[in-house]
Structures are given as C-alpha cells and as structure tokens.
Enzyme design. Structure first.
Site, PDB file in Angstrom:
ATOM      1  N   HIS A 180       0.826  -1.215   0.000  1.00 53.37           N
ATOM      2  CA  HIS A 180       0.000   0.000   0.000  1.00 53.37           C
ATOM      3  C   HIS A 180       0.851   1.252   0.000  1.00 53.37           C
ATOM      4  CE1 HIS A 180      -3.486  -2.307   0.546  1.00 53.37           C
ATOM      5  NE2 HIS A 180      -3.137  -2.768   1.715  1.00 53.37           N
ATOM      6  N   ARG A 282      -2.264  -5.605 -20.341  1.00 55.94           N
ATOM      7  CA  ARG A 282      -2.404  -6.816 -19.518  1.00 55.94           C
ATOM      8  C   ARG A 282      -3.886  -7.174 -19.403  1.00 55.94           C
ATOM      9  NH1 ARG A 282       2.119  -4.205 -16.397  1.00 55.94           N
ATOM     10  NH2 ARG A 282       3.730  -5.796 -16.080  1.00 55.94           N
ATOM     11  N   ARG A 318      -1.782  -8.524 -24.674  1.00 55.84           N
ATOM     12  CA  ARG A 318      -1.304  -9.836 -24.232  1.00 55.84           C
ATOM     13  C   ARG A 318      -2.501 -10.690 -23.842  1.00 55.84           C
ATOM     14  NH1 ARG A 318       2.594 -10.045 -19.178  1.00 55.84           N
ATOM     15  NH2 ARG A 318       0.677  -9.597 -18.042  1.00 55.84           N
ATOM     16  N   GLU A 407       9.979 -14.336 -21.670  1.00 54.78           N
ATOM     17  CA  GLU A 407      10.109 -14.105 -20.230  1.00 54.78           C
ATOM     18  C   GLU A 407      10.495 -15.361 -19.468  1.00 54.78           C
ATOM     19  OE1 GLU A 407       6.428 -12.610 -18.584  1.00 54.78           O
ATOM     20  OE2 GLU A 407       5.210 -13.958 -19.781  1.00 54.78           O
ATOM     21  N   ASN A 430      10.523  -8.685 -15.979  1.00 51.46           N
ATOM     22  CA  ASN A 430      10.173  -8.970 -14.580  1.00 51.46           C
ATOM     23  C   ASN A 430      10.255 -10.478 -14.333  1.00 51.46           C
ATOM     24  OD1 ASN A 430       9.473  -6.283 -14.637  1.00 51.46           O
ATOM     25  ND2 ASN A 430       7.286  -6.665 -14.819  1.00 51.46           N
ATOM     26  N   ASP A 431       9.584 -11.218 -15.199  1.00 52.76           N
ATOM     27  CA  ASP A 431       9.624 -12.670 -15.026  1.00 52.76           C
ATOM     28  C   ASP A 431      10.967 -13.254 -15.450  1.00 52.76           C
ATOM     29  OD1 ASP A 431       7.253 -13.615 -13.795  1.00 52.76           O
ATOM     30  OD2 ASP A 431       6.147 -12.944 -15.548  1.00 52.76           O
ATOM     31  N   ARG A 441       9.996 -12.598  -7.566  1.00 53.99           N
ATOM     32  CA  ARG A 441      10.014 -11.163  -7.873  1.00 53.99           C
ATOM     33  C   ARG A 441       9.267 -10.325  -6.854  1.00 53.99           C
ATOM     34  NH1 ARG A 441       6.103 -11.028 -13.238  1.00 53.99           N
ATOM     35  NH2 ARG A 441       5.524  -8.918 -12.654  1.00 53.99           N
ATOM     36  N   CYS A 478       9.047  -5.009 -22.190  1.00 57.75           N
ATOM     37  CA  CYS A 478       7.862  -4.447 -21.537  1.00 57.75           C
ATOM     38  C   CYS A 478       7.878  -4.685 -20.030  1.00 57.75           C
ATOM     39  CB  CYS A 478       6.576  -4.992 -22.155  1.00 57.75           C
ATOM     40  SG  CYS A 478       6.381  -6.765 -21.945  1.00 57.75           S
TER      41      CYS A 478
END
Ligand code: PEP
Ligand code: MG
Length: 547
Positions: A180, A282, A318, A407, A430-431, A441, A478
């Site tokens: 948060h 996404r 995607r 990825e 990221n992946d 991650r 990306c």
C-alpha cells in the site's frame, strides 16, 4: 550519517523531521458477547466505509472499500459464530477473533505475491475489531509540520487517517514493491522507500533525508548530501520535461516508447503522457475481478474501448496471463507447490483451451473494426511448439501481428526457434529476471537478486536480441527494466527496438535517451554484460553514461 537501505518505489528527494506511526496492540483480555463482537465488526466496516467515502485518492478509496467488504463478508461472521457459540459474555475474545480470520489469512498467503501482501488488510480488520471492543479509538493523525512518515508498515486505514498534505515522504521497514505504501506514495507523487529494515527505530523529530529513486533514508545527512541529491533529481526532471515527441537517440536512431496498461483509463493516461502506443496491455486485469468469464461480446466492447483510445497507434495486447499471483476467479485453480513455475499464462491451455480461444476471437473482431494497429502476444511461452500453437490459432482468426513474451529463460535461449514462429517478441524482464535468478520477484528480501541489472539477465537478453536481429523480428522490452533510464540505454545497446513502461516513466526515459547516441548505448551494453555483478554493471554503465 546513518544510512538505511530499502527499495525505492516512488522517486524524489525530501528531507524533514520523522513522524512515527506506531500500532497499539491490546495486551489485556477483552471480554465480550458474540453480539458485541458482531457489532464491533459492523462498526469497523462502517468506519472503513466512511473513510473510503472521505478518501481523496482513488487508490486509498479502492483499498478501503475492499476492506469494508471483507469486514461485511458473511463467511467471516459465520467463522466467528462458529467459535463463540453461546450467548454469554466470554472473558477474552481476542483469540477467537484472530482464529476466525486465520482461515482467510492462510488462503491469501497460499496464493502468494500480491495476495499474500493483502494479509495485512485482514490483520488490520481483526486488530480494529479488538480495539473497538477494548474502547480504543482511532483518530485521524494531524501532522503539525511537514514530516517524513516512518512506520513498521502502513495499512490503508493508517494512510487514510493521516493528513497527507503534510507528508513529505514515506519510509517503511516492511512492505514490498506492491504494498500500500508504494501505491499511495506513487499516487501522491512523494518519495517512498519500502523494505527499509531498521528505519522504524529512528526517533520522532530526527531529520531524515529520503531518496526514493535510490531507495535510501539518511539520518543527519549533510547539507551537501541533500543539495547534491536534490540537484540530481531536479536535473532529471528538467531534462525529462524538455524533450517531447517520439523516442530517439541523439543520432536520430528511433526507439519506440510505449506504455504498459491494464485498464482503459490507463490507456487514456498513456496517450496523454505521449506514449507512441501501448506495448503491453495486460488483459488479465480485466478478468481478475470477474466471478464469471466475460462473454465474447463483452470482451469485444472492452477491447474496442482500448483500441479507440489509441487510434492510429500500436496496441500490443497480451492474452490472459492468469495463474501464479494473478488467480482469475472463474478459472479453477489447483493448489500448486510452486505457482510461479506452474500453470500460468499460456499454460492455461493445458487445462482449458476455450478461454483463450474466446479471447482471441474477441480480439480479432475488435481489431477488425478498430483504427489502432493491433498486435497480439502470448505470455509465458517456453517452447517453439507453444509459439507455433498460439500463432496458428491467432492467425486463423485473422489476427495480423502475432508475437510472444520472452520471459522464460527457455524462450530467451531458444529465441531463434521461438521467434521464428511469430512476427515479434517482447521481453518480460520482470519474469525473466525472477526465473534467471531463481528469486521470487515479489519477495522484498530478495530485492538484490531480482534486478534486471544482473549480467546473467542481460546475457539472456543479449542472446534473444541477437536471434531477433538475425531473424529481423522486432524485439521490445515491456518489463520494469525499460523504465530505468540507464538500463534502457543498455537494452537499446543490446538491440531492443522498443521500450514499454508505466506512463509516468516515459518522459524521463525519453529525455535520457535523447542525449546519447547508439555507439554509447552499445558500449554501455558491452560493459554491463561483461561485469561481474549487478553493482559492477551499474557502476561501469554510469561511468560511460556520465552520471
Ligand atoms: C514481465 O514479466 O516482465 C511482464 C511484463 O509481465 P508481468 O509483469 O505482467 O508478469
Ligand atoms: Mg510476466
């Protein structure tokens, strides 16, 4: 000068006196009847609703609304009722209340990632119910002067109770990049550092300098330290504001700058931020809150709205990347030992082909009637067979540009075969980083491993980029790596042709790339790939890029 390091989740430099938020824990027994417990839960839900209505930030309101819904969940009331069965006053209800929450807590924790971080929401509702019964009231916290907020962790209700007009920065000892604190700070545009171990021990009133770009909090920093960090931040922002138009290097080499989005609103924001298109839409975010699968017609309408907001520009959609930390309610999920390595992304087809087929159908229909340049790609592709399967199904429906996310290490190493089946690739750094480094991650404790600056990750990218170039397939990035200006230069040097990032990062990357040429990017890439560690890579690149 004492230095606390964490993860920078919202850039900026600010200095001010510390204001600590402390959580009170009720240590004495709390006597109550079941009726009183239910009334307390109701009161907590009412309070959360009131705070949600008063919240000035959308993100805070959404989180508070979600919390109030949890507090009103009949299953929770039932779980409490199962523990407090008699209509009498129990001498201490604290344990029964916590136990009633425990099942829900465990379910969220098992989902991992984003959902595990939401466990905090449940704990807070339990705490507040107990506080209410113990007569502890939660008043809004008024800051008497501009302050740096320091806490063990900040819950949404803590944040809603703060008068954020006077918050200069947020620093918390716990929390990950999707906590948060991170979300709220980005919304406010103030610096924030999470996972900053030990910082909650800093006393009220102590002067703290926060650099949300570097992810550090410095006690008693010198004036020189403060001015140099602020000057660097100002220079970065000024440079960002000065350059507009399509992405280009100093020598004119184009680098297409695109935006990542998951909602129509974000697509509109991306267009306003000067994105040349959407590099990653996404779609699973459209599905995450749905109890039932949207019909093809509903999906067509959703995609049409996205394409309309980007008429004349590229939109890379995607297909659904469900599973792991993104469970979609209408797709039955089996418990998995290692969800990130399980049935996620394209692998959904192993248990159900129809969801993706219907989605492709909807995308093909929406693309036909749209003015956007629609590209469609599949996530979590590991083999050339999967790429061929996807491309065949998408092309049969009339989708013109088909691609895959690169990825997984398998796709990166085998990019000559995988990209041979499709028209383009998009590196999901990221992946790719979490899989190359074998480090979750979303685990803040592993933040030093989950950096795309690691030469191991850069070598995987280099391999795919070489294959993509040999095949003349466009290859973009990306993942979050694209949003780091220096890393963006390295990626361009490695051979990627487009960068897609969250819209607020676009201006800075555009400004940074505009002052370096292609040869410099190639040199930066060379030293980064040959460095011995991510720290060495960063230092060596900084030497070349002169910052
Ligand atoms: C990635 O993995 O880099 C990516 C862009 O996809 P996501 O973050 O949605 O997994
Ligand atoms: Mg991914």
């Amino acid at each position: 000068m004492i230095r606390y390091s964490g993860i920078g989740v919202s850039p900026g430099v600010a200095q001010g006196p510390v204001f600590r938020i402390r959580r009170t824990v009720v240590s004495a027994p709390v006597a109550a009847s079941p009726r009183q417990v239910f009334a307390a839960l109701d009161a907590v839900a009412d309070d959360l609703e009131r705070r949600a209505a008063a919240a000035t930030m959308d993100v805070a309101r959404e989180v508070l609304e979600a919390q109030s819904m949890i507090a009103r969940d009949p299953a929770l009331v039932e779980a409490i009722g199962a523990r407090l069965t008699d209509d009498v006053e129990y001498p201490d209800v604290r344990e029964s209340i916590r136990e009633a929450f425990a099942g829900f807590r465990a379910a969220l924790e098992a989902l991992g990632g984003y959902f595990a971080e939401r466990v905090q929401d449940l704990d807070e509702i339990a705490d507040r119910t107990i506080d209410h019964l113990a007569g502890i009231e939660h008043h809004a916290t008024r800051l008497t002067q501009p302050s740096v907020i320091v806490a063990d962790d900040l819950t949404p209700a803590d944040t809603a109770a703060l008068d954020l007009d006077h918050a200069l920065a947020l620093v918390v000892a716990k929390g990950g990049p999707t906590s948060h604190t991170a979300i709220v700070a980005r919304g406010l545009g103030i610096p924030a550092v999470v996972g900053c171990t030990g910082v909650d021990g800093v006393e009220d009133g102590v002067l703290l300098l926060v650099d949300g770009r570097e992810g550090v909090a410095l006690v008693e920093a010198t004036e020189a330290e403060r001015t140099s960090r602020s000057a660097r931040e100002d220079a970065l922002r000024a440079r960002a504001a000065a350059v507009t138009g399509p992405g280009r290097l100093a020598d004119g080499t184009p680098v297409t700058l695109l935006a990542n989005a998951g909602k129509v609103e974000a697509v509109v924001a991306a267009a306003a931020a000067g994105a040349e298109g959407i590099g990653l839409f996404r779609t699973e975010l459209l599905f995450l809150e749905r109890q039932t699968e949207p019909t093809v017609d509903e999906q067509v309408a959703m995609y049409q709205a996205v394409f309309a907001a980007m008429a004349g520009r590229r939109v890379v959609v995607r297909t659904i990347d469900a599973g792991s930390d993104k469970p979609v309610p209408f797709i039955p999920a089996e418990a998995e030992e290692n969800p990130a390595l399980g049935v996620r992304g394209w692998r959904l087809n192993r248990i159900d082909n129809d969801v993706v087929n219907r989605q492709l159908q909807a995308l093909a229909i929406a693309a036909t009637s749209s003015a956007a340049d629609v590209w469609v790609m599949a996530p979590m592709i590991a083999t050339a067979d999967e790429a061929r399967d996807f491309a065949g199904r998408a092309r049969a429906l009339g989708i013109r540009h088909v691609g895959v996310m690169v990825e997984t290490p398998a796709a990166a190493l085998m990019a000559d075969k995988v990209l041979g089946e499709v028209d383009f690739g998009s590196l999901g750094t990221n992946d790719l980083t979490q899989y190359v480094m074998a480090a979750d991650r979303l685990d803040a404790r592993l933040a030093d491993l989950t950096t795309s600056w690691h030469p191991a990750v850069l070598r995987a990218i280099q391999t795919s980029a070489r294959h993509a170039q040999a095949l003349a397939r466009p290859l973009g990035v990306c993942g979050e790596a694209a949003a780091d200006p220096k890393l963006a230069a390295v990626l361009v040097g490695l051979g990627v042709s487009s960068l897609s990032m969250s819209p607020p990062a676009l201006a800075e990357v555009r400004g940074f790339l505009a002052q370096i040429d292609r040869a410099t990017c190639v040199r930066a890439a060379e030293v980064a790939v040959n460095a011995g560690s991510e720290v060495e890579a960063k230092l060596a690149v900084s030497d070349i890029l002169g910052e």
